[in-house]
Design a protein around this motif. Structure first.
Motif, PDB file in Angstrom:
ATOM      1  N   UNK A 143      17.948  20.341  83.324  1.00 18.78           N
ATOM      2  CA  UNK A 143      19.210  20.916  82.857  1.00 18.78           C
ATOM      3  C   UNK A 143      19.061  22.379  82.496  1.00 18.78           C
ATOM      4  N   UNK A 144      20.102  23.152  82.788  1.00 14.84           N
ATOM      5  CA  UNK A 144      20.263  24.511  82.279  1.00 14.84           C
ATOM      6  C   UNK A 144      21.282  24.440  81.145  1.00 14.84           C
ATOM      7  N   UNK A 145      20.938  24.988  79.987  1.00 15.81           N
ATOM      8  CA  UNK A 145      21.750  24.834  78.786  1.00 15.81           C
ATOM      9  C   UNK A 145      22.018  26.205  78.174  1.00 15.81           C
ATOM     10  N   UNK A 146      23.266  26.426  77.802  1.00 14.06           N
ATOM     11  CA  UNK A 146      23.648  27.644  77.096  1.00 14.06           C
ATOM     12  C   UNK A 146      24.033  27.286  75.671  1.00 14.06           C
ATOM     13  N   UNK A 147      23.487  28.021  74.720  1.00 16.62           N
ATOM     14  CA  UNK A 147      23.711  27.778  73.298  1.00 16.62           C
ATOM     15  C   UNK A 147      24.403  28.976  72.676  1.00 16.62           C
ATOM     16  N   UNK A 148      25.235  28.732  71.689  1.00 12.30           N
ATOM     17  CA  UNK A 148      25.925  29.809  70.993  1.00 12.30           C
ATOM     18  C   UNK A 148      26.444  29.309  69.660  1.00 12.30           C
ATOM     19  N   UNK A 149      27.539  29.887  69.216  1.00 11.13           N
ATOM     20  CA  UNK A 149      28.143  29.468  67.952  1.00 11.13           C
ATOM     21  C   UNK A 149      29.624  29.211  68.197  1.00 11.13           C
ATOM     22  N   UNK A 150      30.058  27.968  67.960  1.00  8.41           N
ATOM     23  CA  UNK A 150      31.440  27.559  68.167  1.00  8.41           C
ATOM     24  C   UNK A 150      32.218  27.594  66.852  1.00  8.41           C
ATOM     25  N   UNK A 161      24.878  25.689  68.485  1.00  8.63           N
ATOM     26  CA  UNK A 161      25.734  24.761  69.217  1.00  8.63           C
ATOM     27  C   UNK A 161      25.503  24.840  70.725  1.00  8.63           C
ATOM     28  N   UNK A 162      25.453  23.693  71.362  1.00 11.08           N
ATOM     29  CA  UNK A 162      25.474  23.653  72.824  1.00 11.08           C
ATOM     30  C   UNK A 162      26.874  24.014  73.288  1.00 11.08           C
ATOM     31  N   UNK A 163      26.980  24.976  74.205  1.00  8.02           N
ATOM     32  CA  UNK A 163      28.284  25.389  74.712  1.00  8.02           C
ATOM     33  C   UNK A 163      28.457  25.092  76.199  1.00  8.02           C
ATOM     34  N   UNK A 164      27.365  24.951  76.938  1.00 11.33           N
ATOM     35  CA  UNK A 164      27.458  24.626  78.361  1.00 11.33           C
ATOM     36  C   UNK A 164      26.162  23.963  78.800  1.00 11.33           C
ATOM     37  N   UNK A 198      24.976  14.795  89.441  1.00  9.88           N
ATOM     38  CA  UNK A 198      24.989  16.108  88.788  1.00  9.88           C
ATOM     39  C   UNK A 198      26.194  16.176  87.871  1.00  9.88           C
ATOM     40  N   UNK A 199      26.028  16.764  86.686  1.00 13.52           N
ATOM     41  CA  UNK A 199      27.121  16.897  85.728  1.00 13.52           C
ATOM     42  C   UNK A 199      27.055  18.270  85.077  1.00 13.52           C
ATOM     43  N   UNK A 200      28.180  18.970  85.075  1.00 13.41           N
ATOM     44  CA  UNK A 200      28.304  20.249  84.382  1.00 13.41           C
ATOM     45  C   UNK A 200      29.392  20.121  83.334  1.00 13.41           C
ATOM     46  N   UNK A 201      29.108  20.568  82.115  1.00 18.65           N
ATOM     47  CA  UNK A 201      30.053  20.406  81.009  1.00 18.65           C
ATOM     48  C   UNK A 201      30.138  21.677  80.192  1.00 18.65           C
ATOM     49  N   UNK A 202      31.328  21.904  79.626  1.00 17.48           N
ATOM     50  CA  UNK A 202      31.561  23.001  78.696  1.00 17.48           C
ATOM     51  C   UNK A 202      32.099  22.414  77.395  1.00 17.48           C
ATOM     52  N   UNK A 203      31.538  22.842  76.277  1.00 19.13           N
ATOM     53  CA  UNK A 203      32.065  22.491  74.968  1.00 19.13           C
ATOM     54  C   UNK A 203      32.822  23.716  74.468  1.00 19.13           C
ATOM     55  N   UNK A 204      34.139  23.543  74.191  1.00 20.71           N
ATOM     56  CA  UNK A 204      34.989  24.698  73.962  1.00 20.71           C
ATOM     57  C   UNK A 204      35.120  25.098  72.496  1.00 20.71           C
ATOM     58  N   UNK A 205      35.071  24.114  71.598  1.00 21.62           N
ATOM     59  CA  UNK A 205      35.213  24.408  70.168  1.00 21.62           C
ATOM     60  C   UNK A 205      34.727  23.214  69.376  1.00 21.62           C
ATOM     61  N   UNK A 206      34.546  23.396  68.076  1.00 26.69           N
ATOM     62  CA  UNK A 206      34.179  22.295  67.205  1.00 26.69           C
ATOM     63  C   UNK A 206      35.376  21.364  67.058  1.00 26.69           C
TER      64      UNK A 206
END
Length: 269
Positions: free
Chosen positions: A102-109, A55-58, A213-221
């Protein structure tokens, strides 16, 4: 109608990059929508990272120049891969020219409740009582094909700009669904929080407001169903404007947030 999944489809290349094709339906005023471009880059990043971090998280994206509709290439460079997250750099280019970085952070939501939160979902009238935004949006001066693939219903209290009487409060909010019937996910939420129309309409400055410029955080599914999106500006200086967006799912949980710097035409510019 092009589905979100088809519009963001990627194909791996032998050299490790990815090919994609920009779909004209996912556009505003003849330019590809910024959240849509980041979603394509995010899909390439997820594919590159593998199943451990799905998952994309940021994401923090810088928009250098608008691409033409058609083929683009996405290059992904892994900066760090650990147990909890993967961090990558992505570049969307066309004909050899870089267009979005873009700089992208991936993890598990998960869908879990927040441990602590001071955000409440924006209050809106019932979905069917809100204004369904057409592609030929009133007051826009140009066509917004994105509204053919995203079903957006705006709070009637925020529609004064369409009648020449903007509220000038710097806020626009409404409901959003994907018109193809699919549910929101961490990638498609990037489209939702790069909201249309920009807050400048409510400030009496309609027109195209390209993202710088746009910065976003995805917090949960997100839970199945529509999302509520509120966009707010805090300062307009010359031809620059900030926008802060929050999106809540059908359970009232914050699922995504974003801050962007956009260009805007104002009476003082």
């Amino acid at each position: 109608m092009t589905t979100f999944r088809d519009a963001t489809a990627i194909t791996a290349r032998a050299d490790g990059d990815f090919d994609a094709t920009l779909d004209e339906q996912w556009s505003v005023g003849g330019r590809a929508h910024g959240g849509y471009l980041l979603a394509i880059m995010g899909r390439a990043a997820v594919e590159s990272a593998g199943a451990e971090h799905p998952h994309l998280t940021a994401v923090s994206g810088t928009f250098l120049a608008p691409p033409a509709f058609g083929p683009v290439r996405v290059a992904v460079e892994t900066l760090r891969q650990g147990r909890a997250l993967t961090q990558v750099r992505a570049r969307l280019s066309q004909d050899g020219a870089p267009l979005v970085e873009a700089l992208i952070t991936l993890g598990r939501l998960s869908e879990g409740d927040p441990w602590w939160s001071d955000t409440e979902p924006v209050e809106l009238p019932d979905e069917q009582e809100c204004f369904l935004t057409p592609a030929e949006a009133p007051g826009a001066g140009f066509r917004v094909p994105l509204m053919d693939v995203v079903e957006q219903r705006l709070n009637p209290a925020h529609l004064g700009f369409a009648f020449g009487t903007p509220a000038r409060e710097g806020v626009i909010a409404g409901w959003q669904r994907l018109a193809d019937g699919s549910e929101w996910d961490p990638l498609s939420l990037l489209v939702a929080i790069d909201a249309v129309p920009p807050v400048s309409y409510d400030l009496g400055a309609p027109g195209w407001a390209p993202t710088i410029q746009l910065s976003a955080y995805i917090r949960r599914l997100p839970a199945p169903g529509p999302v509520r999106v509120r966009v707010k500006a805090s300062d307009v200086t010359g031809d620059r404007m900030d926008e802060t967006a929050h999106a809540w799912d059908a359970k009232g949980h914050l699922v995504a947030q974003a801050t962007q710097l956009a260009a805007v035409r104002t009476a003082q510019a």
